[in-house]
Enzyme design. Sequence first.
Site, PDB file in Angstrom:
ATOM      1  N   CYS A   1      -2.290   9.555   2.678  1.00 39.01           N
ATOM      2  CA  CYS A   1      -2.028   8.877   1.133  1.00 39.01           C
ATOM      3  C   CYS A   1      -3.126   9.233   0.218  1.00 39.01           C
ATOM      4  O   CYS A   1      -2.943   9.247  -0.762  1.00 39.01           O
ATOM      5  CB  CYS A   1      -2.001   7.268   1.265  1.00 39.01           C
ATOM      6  SG  CYS A   1      -3.366   6.557   2.095  1.00 39.01           S
TER       7      CYS A   1
ATOM      8  N   GLU B   1       0.838  -1.287   0.180  1.00 40.42           N
ATOM      9  CA  GLU B   1       0.031  -0.062  -0.083  1.00 40.42           C
ATOM     10  C   GLU B   1       1.068   1.201  -0.168  1.00 40.42           C
ATOM     11  O   GLU B   1       1.491   1.424   0.895  1.00 40.42           O
ATOM     12  CB  GLU B   1      -0.688  -0.161   1.317  1.00 40.42           C
ATOM     13  CG  GLU B   1      -1.685  -1.222   1.437  1.00 40.42           C
ATOM     14  CD  GLU B   1      -3.141  -1.130   0.564  1.00 40.42           C
ATOM     15  OE1 GLU B   1      -2.969  -0.087  -0.284  1.00 40.42           O
ATOM     16  OE2 GLU B   1      -4.009  -1.901   0.808  1.00 40.42           O
TER      17      GLU B   1
HETATM   18  P1  NAD Z   1       8.314   4.936   4.763  1.00 38.81           P
HETATM   19  O1  NAD Z   1       8.621   4.021   3.455  1.00 38.81           O
HETATM   20  O2  NAD Z   1       9.562   5.820   4.801  1.00 38.81           O
HETATM   21  O3  NAD Z   1       8.317   4.036   5.881  1.00 38.81           O
HETATM   22  C1  NAD Z   1       7.174   3.052   6.274  1.00 38.81           C
HETATM   23  C2  NAD Z   1       7.652   1.957   6.982  1.00 38.81           C
HETATM   24  O4  NAD Z   1       8.746   1.000   6.339  1.00 38.81           O
HETATM   25  C3  NAD Z   1       8.235   2.505   8.473  1.00 38.81           C
HETATM   26  O5  NAD Z   1       7.736   1.581   9.368  1.00 38.81           O
HETATM   27  C4  NAD Z   1       9.826   2.466   8.125  1.00 38.81           C
HETATM   28  O6  NAD Z   1      10.664   1.901   9.277  1.00 38.81           O
HETATM   29  C5  NAD Z   1       9.750   1.091   7.332  1.00 38.81           C
HETATM   30  N1  NAD Z   1      11.140   0.701   6.503  1.00 38.81           N
HETATM   31  C6  NAD Z   1      11.771   1.786   6.093  1.00 38.81           C
HETATM   32  N2  NAD Z   1      12.733   1.133   5.278  1.00 38.81           N
HETATM   33  C7  NAD Z   1      12.371  -0.214   5.265  1.00 38.81           C
HETATM   34  C8  NAD Z   1      13.053  -1.119   4.724  1.00 38.81           C
HETATM   35  N3  NAD Z   1      14.089  -1.186   3.837  1.00 38.81           N
HETATM   36  N4  NAD Z   1      12.410  -2.521   4.757  1.00 38.81           N
HETATM   37  C9  NAD Z   1      11.532  -2.666   5.796  1.00 38.81           C
HETATM   38  N5  NAD Z   1      10.879  -1.480   6.295  1.00 38.81           N
HETATM   39  C10 NAD Z   1      11.297  -0.458   6.055  1.00 38.81           C
HETATM   40  O7  NAD Z   1       6.922   5.534   4.686  1.00 38.81           O
HETATM   41  P2  NAD Z   1       6.454   6.738   5.761  1.00 38.81           P
HETATM   42  O8  NAD Z   1       7.099   8.007   5.658  1.00 38.81           O
HETATM   43  O9  NAD Z   1       6.505   6.089   7.097  1.00 38.81           O
HETATM   44  O10 NAD Z   1       4.849   6.960   5.410  1.00 38.81           O
HETATM   45  C11 NAD Z   1       4.733   7.801   4.499  1.00 38.81           C
HETATM   46  C12 NAD Z   1       4.345   7.096   3.081  1.00 38.81           C
HETATM   47  O11 NAD Z   1       3.460   5.880   3.234  1.00 38.81           O
HETATM   48  C13 NAD Z   1       3.802   8.064   1.873  1.00 38.81           C
HETATM   49  O12 NAD Z   1       4.320   7.718   0.832  1.00 38.81           O
HETATM   50  C14 NAD Z   1       2.396   7.634   1.919  1.00 38.81           C
HETATM   51  O13 NAD Z   1       1.496   7.796   0.732  1.00 38.81           O
HETATM   52  C15 NAD Z   1       2.396   6.137   2.099  1.00 38.81           C
HETATM   53  N6  NAD Z   1       1.277   5.569   2.869  1.00 38.81           N
HETATM   54  C16 NAD Z   1       0.299   5.006   1.845  1.00 38.81           C
HETATM   55  C17 NAD Z   1      -0.951   4.583   2.354  1.00 38.81           C
HETATM   56  C18 NAD Z   1      -1.616   3.513   1.534  1.00 38.81           C
HETATM   57  O14 NAD Z   1      -2.728   2.910   1.989  1.00 38.81           O
HETATM   58  N7  NAD Z   1      -1.537   3.443   0.385  1.00 38.81           N
HETATM   59  C19 NAD Z   1      -1.386   4.717   3.547  1.00 38.81           C
HETATM   60  C20 NAD Z   1      -0.497   5.567   4.162  1.00 38.81           C
HETATM   61  C21 NAD Z   1       0.625   5.878   3.898  1.00 38.81           C
END
Ligand code: NAD
Length: 524
Positions: free
Chosen positions: A276, A242
């Site tokens: 998002c 997502e």
């Molecule tokens: P992010 O990708 O920086 O982090 C998300 C999660 O992934 C965090 O828990 C982080 O610690 C973890 N993470 C980071 N690197 C990783 C790796 N290499 N392997 C595994 N896990 C890892 O995103 P964010 O800043 O926390 O969230 C914002 C983003 O999320 C925006 O792009 C937003 O659009 C998206 N989002 C999407 C939805 C949806 O339902 N489509 C919902 C909410 C947020």
Amino acid sequence: MATDLQIAARNVVSSNPATGEELRSFVCTPESEVRSAVARAVSAQPAWSERGIRKRLDILREFQRRLYQKKSEVAQLITREAGKPYVESLLTEVLVVLDAARFLIDNAFRLLRDEPVPHGNLAMKIKSGRLLREPYGVIGIVSPWNYPFSIPATEALSALVAGNAVVVKPSEYTSLSAIELASLLHAAGVPEEIFQVIPGDGATGAALASAAIDKLVFTGSVPTGKQIAQTAASRLLPVVLELGGKDPMLVLDDADVEVASSGAVWGAFVNAGQACLSVERCYVHRNLYQPFLDACVRKTLQLRVGNGLNPETDVGPMIHERQLQNVESQVEDAHSLGASVLAGGTRLPLIGPNFYAPTVLAGVTPSMRVMREETFGPVLPVMAIDNDEEAVRLANDSEYGLAASVWTRDRMRGETIARRLQAGTVMVNDAVSCFGISEAPHGGVKASGIGHSHGRWGLEEMVRIKYLDSDRLPGMDKVWWYNYGRAFTGQMEALLDMQFAARWTKRMNGAMKTLGALKPKRRL
Ligand code: NAD
């Protein structure tokens, strides 16, 4: 991959983004402990699955009752940790989870039970077919900070009800909200090994993706989603992704300007634009452009920005400095390329460390970063378009495809345009709120992701499909087994004629000849 020592040496800190106050610090879960947590989940999961869905639904009812009782406390915690106004924590976090539980309580038993598979192929009518839905085992959930309670909770509830164990790696900024979720689930009767939270950073998430989980549900940015997909590909781990969005809002020439402008202002600034599904770019028919812009600016300037715990606050802080810098750089880029900043466009340091004024941009062009990259902040860029064709073309001209909205007084016209938009969800005359509809699937197309959460489709992600085929005539050799030969080949040609020939006479002939195949064949 970071070593245990490197991970153990790091902390993640939950802070109040409105004040900068540190709420609690957590040691990142070391890789060895991530593996142990998953091993505990693997051992405990069969007993959880064997308890049966009715017992698991009883536990879910108890969870729902407890969450409702603690609703204000939980919402306040979320506001302190993520910054959003308290009323948004109540509606988009607590209510979304209460309603997701309601959906599962009402529907999960029916949706997960065995399903008959009637056979159309004549030769297969002697068999009874059924679909079984079996839990994967252990589901890993990696979640973001913007909906720190409702995102892991909606995914986890579906996984748990289906009989899986769950290990959650929450965002490094919002561990407390996930720990609150764990404490509610455990108090309701979910065993500790069946729902575990492992605080940590990206390396902890990567360790979970590499551990012995059976499926990973990831919500976050596109770059991280791509890394996860690569890790998963190397071991064919199923994933739901997502990811981010750049949701367009299309205001057609017959839209109600007052309604659409209120929708745009809320859709762009809810959760300080850090949703998002938030409105990230707005295309307005030229005839309405000026009155629409005027209304957006007027309404934006009336918004009250402040600490989300104050009930009068409309827009809270952004989550942290890095996110704020990204927004600032996109607005500066647009301004330098000729866009006008009609409202906002500045930090608000007198309110607190992470506040950015809700911003309306006009005169933007499709190539500007603010119209192409995910902004994820309180920015509403508005562009004039000449007709529906141009609106659809620009809306689809994006690597993302999470959601979109169409605004018009003519619902049918809106729905016709909706069908042409490349998005997982299209709303007509509203935005963002689809996340609160538990029955609606949530998921994107193109770079916005793979798979779904929420509702029936979110529940289906948590089970493996097994096809169970049971022969009704166990004492009989099947006609398609060996021994082949000229006669049998002719009978099988006739079988195809009987079912698919264009002329009825040929079908009848085919049926007669096929009968010969029913005579017992000489066994090998
Ligand atoms: P992010 O990708 O920086 O982090 C998300 C999660 O992934 C965090 O828990 C982080 O610690 C973890 N993470 C980071 N690197 C990783 C790796 N290499 N392997 C595994 N896990 C890892 O995103 P964010 O800043 O926390 O969230 C914002 C983003 O999320 C925006 O792009 C937003 O659009 C998206 N989002 C999407 C939805 C949806 O339902 N489509 C919902 C909410 C947020």
